[in-house]
Write an enzyme that holds these catalytic residues in place. Structure first.
Site, short mmCIF file in Angstrom:
data_model
loop_
_atom_site.label_atom_id
_atom_site.label_comp_id
_atom_site.label_asym_id
_atom_site.label_seq_id
_atom_site.Cartn_x
_atom_site.Cartn_y
_atom_site.Cartn_z
N SER A 141 39.98 9.14 3.12
CA SER A 141 41.09 8.76 4.00
C SER A 141 40.69 8.90 5.46
O SER A 141 39.93 9.80 5.82
CB SER A 141 42.27 9.70 3.71
OG SER A 141 43.27 9.54 4.68
N TYR A 198 45.68 18.37 2.85
CA TYR A 198 45.35 17.11 2.16
C TYR A 198 44.05 16.51 2.73
O TYR A 198 43.12 16.21 1.99
CB TYR A 198 46.52 16.11 2.31
CG TYR A 198 46.11 14.70 1.95
CD1 TYR A 198 45.80 14.37 0.63
CD2 TYR A 198 45.99 13.71 2.93
CE1 TYR A 198 45.38 13.08 0.30
CE2 TYR A 198 45.57 12.43 2.60
CZ TYR A 198 45.27 12.12 1.28
OH TYR A 198 44.84 10.85 0.96
N LYS A 244 40.08 16.06 1.11
CA LYS A 244 39.28 14.82 1.08
C LYS A 244 37.91 15.06 1.70
O LYS A 244 36.89 14.61 1.19
CB LYS A 244 40.01 13.70 1.84
CG LYS A 244 41.25 13.18 1.13
CD LYS A 244 40.87 12.38 -0.09
CE LYS A 244 42.04 12.10 -0.99
NZ LYS A 244 41.69 11.47 -2.26
P1 NAD Z 1 49.06 7.13 -6.14
O1 NAD Z 1 49.74 8.45 -6.20
O2 NAD Z 1 49.88 5.91 -6.30
O3 NAD Z 1 47.88 7.07 -7.22
C1 NAD Z 1 47.17 8.20 -7.63
C2 NAD Z 1 47.17 8.22 -9.14
O4 NAD Z 1 46.43 9.33 -9.60
C3 NAD Z 1 48.57 8.34 -9.73
O5 NAD Z 1 48.74 7.35 -10.72
C4 NAD Z 1 48.59 9.75 -10.33
O6 NAD Z 1 49.43 9.80 -11.46
C5 NAD Z 1 47.14 9.97 -10.64
N1 NAD Z 1 46.69 11.36 -10.65
C6 NAD Z 1 46.89 12.29 -9.69
N2 NAD Z 1 46.29 13.44 -10.02
C7 NAD Z 1 45.69 13.22 -11.22
C8 NAD Z 1 44.89 14.02 -12.06
N3 NAD Z 1 44.62 15.29 -11.77
N4 NAD Z 1 44.43 13.47 -13.20
C9 NAD Z 1 44.69 12.19 -13.52
N5 NAD Z 1 45.44 11.39 -12.75
C10 NAD Z 1 45.93 11.90 -11.61
O7 NAD Z 1 48.24 7.09 -4.78
P2 NAD Z 1 47.45 5.89 -4.11
O8 NAD Z 1 48.16 5.52 -2.88
O9 NAD Z 1 47.13 4.86 -5.11
O10 NAD Z 1 46.14 6.66 -3.68
C11 NAD Z 1 44.96 6.64 -4.45
C12 NAD Z 1 43.92 7.51 -3.78
O11 NAD Z 1 43.69 7.03 -2.46
C13 NAD Z 1 44.35 8.96 -3.64
O12 NAD Z 1 43.23 9.78 -3.88
C14 NAD Z 1 44.78 9.08 -2.19
O13 NAD Z 1 44.59 10.36 -1.68
C15 NAD Z 1 43.85 8.09 -1.52
N6 NAD Z 1 44.40 7.53 -0.27
C16 NAD Z 1 45.63 6.96 -0.28
C17 NAD Z 1 46.16 6.47 0.91
C18 NAD Z 1 47.56 5.88 0.95
O14 NAD Z 1 48.16 5.90 2.02
N7 NAD Z 1 48.10 5.37 -0.14
C19 NAD Z 1 45.42 6.53 2.09
C20 NAD Z 1 44.15 7.11 2.06
C21 NAD Z 1 43.65 7.61 0.86
C1 WQD Z 2 53.20 5.49 10.09
C2 WQD Z 2 53.94 5.50 11.42
C3 WQD Z 2 55.19 7.51 11.81
C4 WQD Z 2 58.07 6.91 8.56
C5 WQD Z 2 49.95 8.77 6.11
C6 WQD Z 2 49.06 9.94 5.85
C7 WQD Z 2 47.62 9.51 5.86
C8 WQD Z 2 47.37 8.33 4.91
C9 WQD Z 2 48.36 7.23 5.13
C10 WQD Z 2 46.62 9.16 2.77
C11 WQD Z 2 53.86 6.84 12.15
C12 WQD Z 2 56.11 6.33 11.70
C13 WQD Z 2 57.02 6.76 9.45
C14 WQD Z 2 59.41 6.85 9.05
C15 WQD Z 2 58.55 6.44 11.26
N1 WQD Z 2 47.54 8.71 3.53
N2 WQD Z 2 57.25 6.52 10.77
N3 WQD Z 2 59.58 6.59 10.38
O1 WQD Z 2 51.47 9.25 8.80
O2 WQD Z 2 50.05 7.31 9.60
O3 WQD Z 2 49.66 8.25 7.39
O4 WQD Z 2 49.69 7.75 5.13
O5 WQD Z 2 45.48 9.41 3.01
O6 WQD Z 2 46.87 10.61 5.50
O7 WQD Z 2 49.28 10.91 6.85
O8 WQD Z 2 51.67 6.93 7.75
O9 WQD Z 2 53.50 5.47 7.05
O10 WQD Z 2 53.94 7.95 7.24
O11 WQD Z 2 53.61 6.60 9.31
O12 WQD Z 2 58.77 6.21 12.45
O13 WQD Z 2 60.38 7.00 8.29
O14 WQD Z 2 55.32 5.28 11.16
O15 WQD Z 2 55.65 8.40 12.79
O16 WQD Z 2 53.80 6.57 13.52
P1 WQD Z 2 50.75 8.02 8.50
P2 WQD Z 2 53.24 6.74 7.76
#
Ligand code: NAD
Ligand code: WQD
Length: 340
Positions: A124, A148, A152
């Site tokens: 991330s 978190y 990562k």
């Molecule tokens: P998500 O929660 O929709 O998907 C994660 C999946 O992993 C879920 O289906 C959950 O049930 C499963 N899971 C969690 N822990 C598990 C375990 N111990 N064993 C087996 N399954 C497990 O999330 P996502 O948005 O699809 O994210 C996928 C990956 O990408 C995550 O590792 C997340 O940290 C990373 N990521 C997500 C974002 C985002 O904003 N969505 C941003 C950056 C990184």
């Molecule tokens: C985006 C913008 C908020 C909600 C998060 C995690 C990051 C990554 C992606 C996993 C910001 C604003 C939000 C609301 C608002 N995930 N906002 N009202 O915080 O950039 O990132 O998701 O790795 O680690 O921190 O994403 O969508 O929460 O916010 O004004 O109800 O929207 O302040 O500026 P963020 P977000």
């Protein structure tokens, strides 16, 4: 290739499953459904015209993962499984390290045992922390601001050590920016439990009448419109980025870290306006104080992804909003329509 997707029924995993399967790969999913629903499998079957095998298990069940790797003759793993809510990680760090770090170690142990040494890891942009310069490139110092992000970074570091220990490993850590949007069919998308933390799912719920208004966290940042700016990336572009990483790894051993973003940032009001234009709905707004831990602005340097993976994000903000809304509508959540 035979590819195992841990967390494969989650938001990003399910979209990547579609891209890989449609490109002719054999995709196997493994998930414990802690943040997804088995109904995703039926919806994937509708999109693909065939069912994907899915094993219900926790990645920390090393012996089960090992068995799956053998049984399906897996060539490569994409490791999506993890927990991702920043505030929950602050409240319960042990839960996050146990799931994200211990889960990754368990997977690596199983992979080592079976000699499967090709891995793409979901990292991330949050690993960078406070920007010292923008856009963040992959050499930007890393200083996560919460457990978190720390979980990562710890996994990235383990992967770096592992690749250094054995030249057979092919590892890419993909640092995602802000994934939004849904598959064009509207059958799969982001389905957070309860009240969403993230902007796009929150906006969708306000537009559908499930939530009364959007709170905008801060209007006095030094950004174009005073709201926080992020690099929103369409989940289908992100999914394609995983396939590009696998292709890169086919010809390059070692470990690698690559940003997946668009290189552009958008403010909250820009997202709201785009969403209103597409849906014809008015999103009621309230300005609220800044959210603790939020950064004013960040976005990706995308050069490395282009140069190494031959990948660039193609879809725009309109497509991100349109597909999110289509997913919402198809889920039958739109208030009023289901009551008529
Ligand atoms: P998500 O929660 O929709 O998907 C994660 C999946 O992993 C879920 O289906 C959950 O049930 C499963 N899971 C969690 N822990 C598990 C375990 N111990 N064993 C087996 N399954 C497990 O999330 P996502 O948005 O699809 O994210 C996928 C990956 O990408 C995550 O590792 C997340 O940290 C990373 N990521 C997500 C974002 C985002 O904003 N969505 C941003 C950056 C990184
Ligand atoms: C985006 C913008 C908020 C909600 C998060 C995690 C990051 C990554 C992606 C996993 C910001 C604003 C939000 C609301 C608002 N995930 N906002 N009202 O915080 O950039 O990132 O998701 O790795 O680690 O921190 O994403 O969508 O929460 O916010 O004004 O109800 O929207 O302040 O500026 P963020 P977000």
């Amino acid at each position: 290739m035979n590819i195992l997707l841990t967390g494969g029924t989650g938001y990003i995993g399910s979209h990547t499953a579609v891209v890989l399967s449609q490109a002719g790969h054999e995709v196997v999913l493994l998930d414990n459904f802690c943040n997804s629903s088995p109904s995703v499998l039926e919806r994937l079957e509708k999109i693909l015209g065939k069912a994907l095998p899915c094993i219900e298990a926790d990645v920390r069940e090393t012996d089960v993962v090992e068995k799956v790797l053998r049984e399906y003759k897996i060539d490569a793993v994409i490791h999506f499984a993890g927990l991702k809510a920043v505030s929950e990680s602050v409240a319960n760090p042990v839960l996050y390290y146990a799931n994200n770090v211990q889960g990754s170690i368990s997977l690596l142990q199983a992979m080592q045992e079976v000699d499967v040494k090709t891995l793409v890891f979901s990292s991330s942009a949050t690993v960078y922390g406070e920007p010292q310069y923008l856009p963040y490139d992959e050499d930007h110092p890393t200083k996560p601001m919460n457990p978190y992000g720390q979980s990562k970074l710890q996994v990235e570091e383990i992967l770096r050590d592992l690749a250094a220990s054995d030249s057979k490993w092919r590892i890419t850590s993909l640092r995602y920016f802000n994934p939004v949007g849904a598959h064009e069919s509207g059958l799969i998308g982001e389905e957070p439990n309860g009240i969403p933390n993230n902007l796009m799912p929150y906006v969708v719920k306000v537009a559908s009448g499930e939530l009364p208004h959007l709170n905008i966290f801060g209007d006095d940042y030094e950004t174009l419109d005073g709201t926080g700016e992020r690099d929103y990336i369409h989940v289908m572009d992100l999914a394609e980025g995983h396939m590009a990483a696998l292709h890169f790894q086919n010809v390059n051993a070692g470990s690698n870290v690559v940003n997946l973003g668009t290189g552009k940032s958008s403010g909250v009001l820009e997202i709201v306006k785009a969403f209103e234009n597409i849906t014809g709905k008015v999103i009621p707004l309230q300005f609220a104080p800044r959210r603790a831990g939020d950064l004013p602005i960040y976005f990706a340097q995308t050069g490395l992804a282009k140069e190494q993976l031959h990948w660039v994000a193609k879809r725009n903000l309109i497509e991100m909003c349109e597909s999110s809304w289509k997913f919402q509508e198809l889920q039958g959540h739109v208030k009023g329509e289901s009551e008529n």
